[in-house]
Design a protein around this motif. Structure first.
Motif, mmCIF file in Angstrom:
data_model
loop_
_atom_site.group_PDB
_atom_site.id
_atom_site.type_symbol
_atom_site.label_atom_id
_atom_site.label_comp_id
_atom_site.label_asym_id
_atom_site.label_seq_id
_atom_site.Cartn_x
_atom_site.Cartn_y
_atom_site.Cartn_z
ATOM 1 N N ILE A 287 0.862 -1.175 0.000
ATOM 2 C CA ILE A 287 0.000 0.000 0.000
ATOM 3 C C ILE A 287 0.897 1.222 0.000
ATOM 4 O O ILE A 287 1.832 1.329 0.792
ATOM 5 N N SER A 288 0.613 2.120 -0.913
ATOM 6 C CA SER A 288 1.350 3.368 -0.992
ATOM 7 C C SER A 288 0.331 4.496 -1.060
ATOM 8 O O SER A 288 -0.538 4.491 -1.923
ATOM 9 N N ALA A 289 0.419 5.423 -0.135
ATOM 10 C CA ALA A 289 -0.572 6.501 -0.096
ATOM 11 C C ALA A 289 0.078 7.784 0.383
ATOM 12 O O ALA A 289 1.065 7.769 1.103
ATOM 13 N N TYR A 290 -0.485 8.883 -0.060
ATOM 14 C CA TYR A 290 -0.075 10.187 0.419
ATOM 15 C C TYR A 290 -1.291 11.092 0.387
ATOM 16 O O TYR A 290 -2.283 10.800 -0.266
ATOM 17 N N SER A 291 -1.215 12.169 1.087
ATOM 18 C CA SER A 291 -2.326 13.107 1.081
ATOM 19 C C SER A 291 -1.799 14.519 1.151
ATOM 20 O O SER A 291 -0.943 14.829 1.971
ATOM 21 N N ASP A 292 -2.337 15.342 0.286
ATOM 22 C CA ASP A 292 -1.984 16.747 0.365
ATOM 23 C C ASP A 292 -3.114 17.557 0.989
ATOM 24 O O ASP A 292 -3.017 18.756 1.126
ATOM 25 N N GLU A 293 -4.177 16.867 1.383
ATOM 26 C CA GLU A 293 -5.319 17.539 1.988
ATOM 27 C C GLU A 293 -5.422 17.315 3.490
ATOM 28 O O GLU A 293 -5.965 18.128 4.208
ATOM 29 N N GLU A 294 -4.958 16.188 3.973
ATOM 30 C CA GLU A 294 -5.056 15.854 5.389
ATOM 31 C C GLU A 294 -3.899 16.486 6.165
ATOM 32 O O GLU A 294 -2.861 16.813 5.600
#
Length: 71
Positions: A14-21
């Motif tokens: 699983i690879s994830a990123y967030s620019d909103e959180e």
């Protein structure tokens, strides 16, 4: 998460990123949620207390990717 992280119906990475959180919430949620998803092979895992929105965002992203992988 990309479809190449699913092999033979097994979630391998699983690879994830967030620019909103908020980074601190997302990072704490990601560590726990990603581990649980890999362990249980399901996106339906418990959210991280105090990081519910980030937890739900990660689980929903994994759900969408798994649905796309089945198409």
């Amino acid at each position: 998460m990309d479809n190449h992280f699913v092999e033979n119906d097994v979630i391998t990475e699983i690879s994830a990123y967030s620019d909103e959180e908020e980074p601190e919430y997302f990072d704490s949620a990601y560590e726990k949620i990603a581990g649980d998803i890999l362990y249980y092979q399901s996106y339906e895992v418990d959210a991280v207390s105090g990081a519910t929105y980030s937890s739900n965002a990660i689980m929903n992203a994994v759900k969408k990717c798994l649905e796309q992988a089945k198409e």
